[in-house]
Design a protein around this motif. Structure first.
Motif, PDB file in Angstrom:
ATOM      1  N   ARG A   1       0.767  -1.175   0.170  1.00  0.00           N
ATOM      2  CA  ARG A   1      -0.069   0.237   0.076  1.00  0.00           C
ATOM      3  C   ARG A   1       0.843   1.271  -0.023  1.00  0.00           C
ATOM      4  NH1 ARG A   1      -3.931  -1.857   4.878  1.00  0.00           N
ATOM      5  NH2 ARG A   1      -5.208  -3.661   3.450  1.00  0.00           N
TER       6      ARG A   1
ATOM      7  N   THR B   1       1.094   3.673  -3.064  1.00  0.00           N
ATOM      8  CA  THR B   1      -0.258   4.465  -3.416  1.00  0.00           C
ATOM      9  C   THR B   1      -0.208   5.745  -2.432  1.00  0.00           C
ATOM     10  OG1 THR B   1      -1.462   2.339  -4.285  1.00  0.00           O
ATOM     11  CG2 THR B   1      -2.737   4.297  -3.498  1.00  0.00           C
TER      12      THR B   1
ATOM     13  N   TRP C   1       2.230   8.296  -3.514  1.00  0.00           N
ATOM     14  CA  TRP C   1       1.679   9.174  -4.606  1.00  0.00           C
ATOM     15  C   TRP C   1       0.501  10.062  -4.337  1.00  0.00           C
ATOM     16  CZ3 TRP C   1       2.927  10.307  -9.026  1.00  0.00           C
ATOM     17  CH2 TRP C   1       2.052  11.064  -9.890  1.00  0.00           C
ATOM     18  N   LEU C   2      -0.522   9.567  -3.297  1.00  0.00           N
ATOM     19  CA  LEU C   2      -1.474  10.506  -3.022  1.00  0.00           C
ATOM     20  C   LEU C   2      -0.860  11.621  -1.856  1.00  0.00           C
ATOM     21  CD1 LEU C   2      -4.269   7.901  -1.916  1.00  0.00           C
ATOM     22  CD2 LEU C   2      -4.192   9.233  -3.884  1.00  0.00           C
TER      23      LEU C   2
ATOM     24  N   ALA D   1      -4.061  10.728   3.186  1.00  0.00           N
ATOM     25  CA  ALA D   1      -3.975   9.740   2.096  1.00  0.00           C
ATOM     26  C   ALA D   1      -4.200   8.287   3.030  1.00  0.00           C
ATOM     27  CB  ALA D   1      -2.496   9.824   1.587  1.00  0.00           C
TER      28      ALA D   1
ATOM     29  N   TYR E   1      -7.306   5.865   2.234  1.00  0.00           N
ATOM     30  CA  TYR E   1      -6.877   4.473   1.531  1.00  0.00           C
ATOM     31  C   TYR E   1      -7.838   3.677   2.528  1.00  0.00           C
ATOM     32  CZ  TYR E   1      -4.176   0.748  -0.591  1.00  0.00           C
ATOM     33  OH  TYR E   1      -3.843  -0.428  -1.218  1.00  0.00           O
TER      34      TYR E   1
ATOM     35  N   LEU F   1      -9.314   0.246  -0.563  1.00  0.00           N
ATOM     36  CA  LEU F   1      -8.823  -0.139  -2.008  1.00  0.00           C
ATOM     37  C   LEU F   1      -8.023  -1.441  -2.114  1.00  0.00           C
ATOM     38  CD1 LEU F   1      -7.303   3.520  -2.874  1.00  0.00           C
ATOM     39  CD2 LEU F   1      -9.552   2.553  -3.608  1.00  0.00           C
TER      40      LEU F   1
ATOM     41  N   HIS G   1      -5.367  -4.357  -3.128  1.00  0.00           N
ATOM     42  CA  HIS G   1      -3.945  -4.212  -3.593  1.00  0.00           C
ATOM     43  C   HIS G   1      -3.594  -4.362  -4.869  1.00  0.00           C
ATOM     44  CE1 HIS G   1       0.310  -5.051  -3.349  1.00  0.00           C
ATOM     45  NE2 HIS G   1       0.170  -6.187  -3.892  1.00  0.00           N
ATOM     46  N   LEU G   2      -2.778  -3.304  -5.484  1.00  0.00           N
ATOM     47  CA  LEU G   2      -2.633  -3.352  -6.867  1.00  0.00           C
ATOM     48  C   LEU G   2      -0.872  -3.571  -6.729  1.00  0.00           C
ATOM     49  CD1 LEU G   2      -4.666  -0.419  -8.272  1.00  0.00           C
ATOM     50  CD2 LEU G   2      -4.916  -2.755  -8.140  1.00  0.00           C
TER      51      LEU G   2
ATOM     52  N   VAL H   1       2.678  -2.865  -7.998  1.00  0.00           N
ATOM     53  CA  VAL H   1       3.266  -1.846  -8.465  1.00  0.00           C
ATOM     54  C   VAL H   1       4.721  -2.257  -9.110  1.00  0.00           C
ATOM     55  CG1 VAL H   1       4.133   0.824  -8.269  1.00  0.00           C
ATOM     56  CG2 VAL H   1       1.876  -0.017  -6.857  1.00  0.00           C
TER      57      VAL H   1
ATOM     58  N   LEU I   1       0.186   3.029 -15.003  1.00  0.00           N
ATOM     59  CA  LEU I   1       1.004   3.941 -13.732  1.00  0.00           C
ATOM     60  C   LEU I   1       1.740   4.931 -14.633  1.00  0.00           C
ATOM     61  CD1 LEU I   1       1.218   4.380 -10.998  1.00  0.00           C
ATOM     62  CD2 LEU I   1       2.964   2.548 -11.157  1.00  0.00           C
TER      63      LEU I   1
END
Length: 227
Positions: free
Chosen positions: A34, A37, A40-41, A64, A68, A73, A75-76, A78, A131
């Motif tokens: 996490r 993300t 980035w936020l 952020a 989250y 959200l 898990h993506l 990266v 991305l």
């Protein structure tokens, strides 16, 4: 049912069960997954406020993290690479574009206000990474006089509003700026697969342009012969 058939069925069920089993991650792995993300936020928060002070960074990180957690959200994964030399080139390119574009817009606004015209330019993207496209969009929005209006994900096209635009040459310069920014982001943060796909699309586009130029040249020659 024969013994071989029972064995194949057991193997198939085991494979299916393994595929359907949810991925178990440790708390440390969840936090690490996490973290990109949240970072980035937080970066977007600092850019929007325009204040890189410690208080703004801490507040952005808190907001952020709360967003989250509230949005839950998924898990993506990266997949990024960090290449220091290309990152320096990218930062230098963006800083120079920010300075040059600020001077250009200021000059036109003060001395040539009648020429403060803008256009929306359609720029096909060569990378297919979501991305990287998000990074390119954010980088272009930092530059004075350029604003990303829309990203057509299905067609891989970026619509950028540029100002001031005086002629067709200014349109070509804006398009080159977008393409150069995309290339620098891919080389700075893209994986080996991203770079390979980018170069493949670049070669295909160069071949299409060469074929188009050859066809136009043949058409011009045929027109001259007819005359």
């Amino acid at each position: 049912m024969s013994a071989d058939e029972r064995g194949e069925r057991a193997v198939g069920e085991a494979a299916t069960g393994a595929a359907e089993a949810p991925e178990r991650r440790t708390p440390v792995q969840r936090v690490v997954g996490r973290l990109p993300t949240v970072v980035w936020l937080t970066l977007m928060w600092v850019i929007l406020w325009g204040d890189p002070s410690p208080g703004t960074v801490v507040a952005g990180a808190g907001v952020a993290t709360a967003c989250y957690a509230a949005a839950k959200l998924p898990h993506l994964p990266v997949r990024l690479r960090f290449r220091p030399l290309h990152v320096l080139l990218l930062v230098g390119h963006i800083v120079w574009d920010m300075f040059a574009s600020s001077v250009r817009v200021s000059v036109h606004a003060l001395w040539r206000p009648e020429r403060m015209r803008g256009v929306i330019v359609e720029v096909p993207m060569r990378t297919d990474s979501d991305l990287l496209l998000a990074l390119v969009t954010g980088g272009l929005s930092l530059i004075t006089g350029s604003l990303v209006i829309e990203l057509n994900r299905e067609e891989g096209v970026l619509y950028v509003h540029g100002t001031p635009i005086e002629s067709e040459r200014s349109v070509r310069q804006l398009r080159r700026q977008v393409r150069r920014t995309e290339k620098l982001f891919v080389w700075a943060f893209g994986t080996a697969a991203d770079i390979e796909e980018f170069e493949r699309e670049d070669r295909l586009e160069a071949e299409r342009e060469a074929l188009g130029a050859a066809a136009a040249s043949r058409g011009a020659d045929e027109g001259e012969e007819r005359r």
